[in-house]
Design a protein around this motif. Structure first.
Motif, PDB file in Angstrom:
ATOM      1  N   VAL A   1       0.746  -1.313  -0.181  1.00 52.25           N
ATOM      2  CA  VAL A   1       0.156  -0.022  -0.050  1.00 52.25           C
ATOM      3  C   VAL A   1       0.847   1.310  -0.024  1.00 52.25           C
ATOM      4  CG1 VAL A   1      -1.636   1.243   1.323  1.00 52.25           C
ATOM      5  CG2 VAL A   1      -1.810  -1.169   1.036  1.00 52.25           C
ATOM      6  N   HIS A   2       0.367   2.274  -0.735  1.00 50.15           N
ATOM      7  CA  HIS A   2       0.729   3.739  -0.808  1.00 50.15           C
ATOM      8  C   HIS A   2       0.040   4.563   0.116  1.00 50.15           C
ATOM      9  CE1 HIS A   2       3.229   1.655  -3.743  1.00 50.15           C
ATOM     10  NE2 HIS A   2       4.313   2.118  -3.427  1.00 50.15           N
ATOM     11  N   PHE A   3       0.866   5.606   0.777  1.00 50.93           N
ATOM     12  CA  PHE A   3       0.144   6.433   1.533  1.00 50.93           C
ATOM     13  C   PHE A   3       0.392   7.920   0.874  1.00 50.93           C
ATOM     14  CE2 PHE A   3      -0.693   9.548   4.690  1.00 50.93           C
ATOM     15  CZ  PHE A   3      -1.912   8.974   5.442  1.00 50.93           C
ATOM     16  N   LEU A   4      -0.716   8.739   0.277  1.00 52.29           N
ATOM     17  CA  LEU A   4      -0.495   9.995   0.005  1.00 52.29           C
ATOM     18  C   LEU A   4      -0.896  10.797   1.187  1.00 52.29           C
ATOM     19  CD1 LEU A   4      -0.011  12.176  -2.241  1.00 52.29           C
ATOM     20  CD2 LEU A   4      -2.194  11.725  -3.195  1.00 52.29           C
ATOM     21  N   CYS A   5      -0.059  11.849   1.477  1.00 57.50           N
ATOM     22  CA  CYS A   5      -0.392  12.801   2.594  1.00 57.50           C
ATOM     23  C   CYS A   5      -1.254  14.174   1.697  1.00 57.50           C
ATOM     24  CB  CYS A   5       0.620  13.418   3.253  1.00 57.50           C
ATOM     25  SG  CYS A   5       0.121  14.754   4.435  1.00 57.50           S
ATOM     26  N   THR A   6      -2.322  14.343   2.033  1.00 60.90           N
ATOM     27  CA  THR A   6      -3.155  15.246   1.632  1.00 60.90           C
ATOM     28  C   THR A   6      -2.728  16.948   1.735  1.00 60.90           C
ATOM     29  OG1 THR A   6      -4.901  15.393   3.082  1.00 60.90           O
ATOM     30  CG2 THR A   6      -5.119  13.918   1.117  1.00 60.90           C
TER      31      THR A   6
END
Length: 137
Positions: A92-97
């Motif tokens: 999984v990848h996490f994009l900080c908004t």
């Protein structure tokens, strides 16, 4: 550090040119995935086509993987040493908004996808969006 960089390149059968060594060093030092424009900014005098070819070579040799996180720029991150970029290696990848940084969550594998019998899985891109720990502080 140079010996480690050369060893990583040689382990993936990539000829250690000066540009490849520099790009791999930057990718190794990165805590988050990086886009081609961000990489260009770090190498102001480097040719964009050379940087792109270097990234594609690294990706084809499974040294890095690309992430389409929905921001409009493909980002790149180092693969783990044992990665072969098979579906079971995907994470999984996490994009900080808030800061727009993309993190590899290597300890969180992509959940198993049960496809119909006549379908075959080649890749999965799972991006979770939220606020990273740095921005929450």
């Amino acid at each position: 550090m140079k010996k480690e960089i050369d060893k990583k390149l040689q382990n993936k059968n990539i000829k250690p040119t000066p540009m490849r060594q520099l790009v791999l060093q930057v990718l190794t030092e990165q805590k988050t995935a990086i886009s081609l424009p961000e990489l260009e900014h770090k190498f102001e005098k480097a040719d964009k086509a050379t940087l792109y070819r270097t990234l594609k070579t690294f990706e084809n040799k499974k040294l890095i993987h690309s992430i389409d996180d929905g921001t409009g720029s493909v980002k790149y991150a180092l693969c783990q040493d044992t990665c072969q970029c098979h579906p079971e290696d995907l994470h999984v990848h996490f994009l900080c908004t808030k800061c727009n940084q993309t993190y590899c969550l290597n300890d969180f594998p992509i959940p198993e996808i049960n496809l119909p019998n006549s379908f075959s899985l080649e890749s999965v891109n799972m991006v979770v969006k939220g606020i990273c720990s740095n921005c929450k502080k």
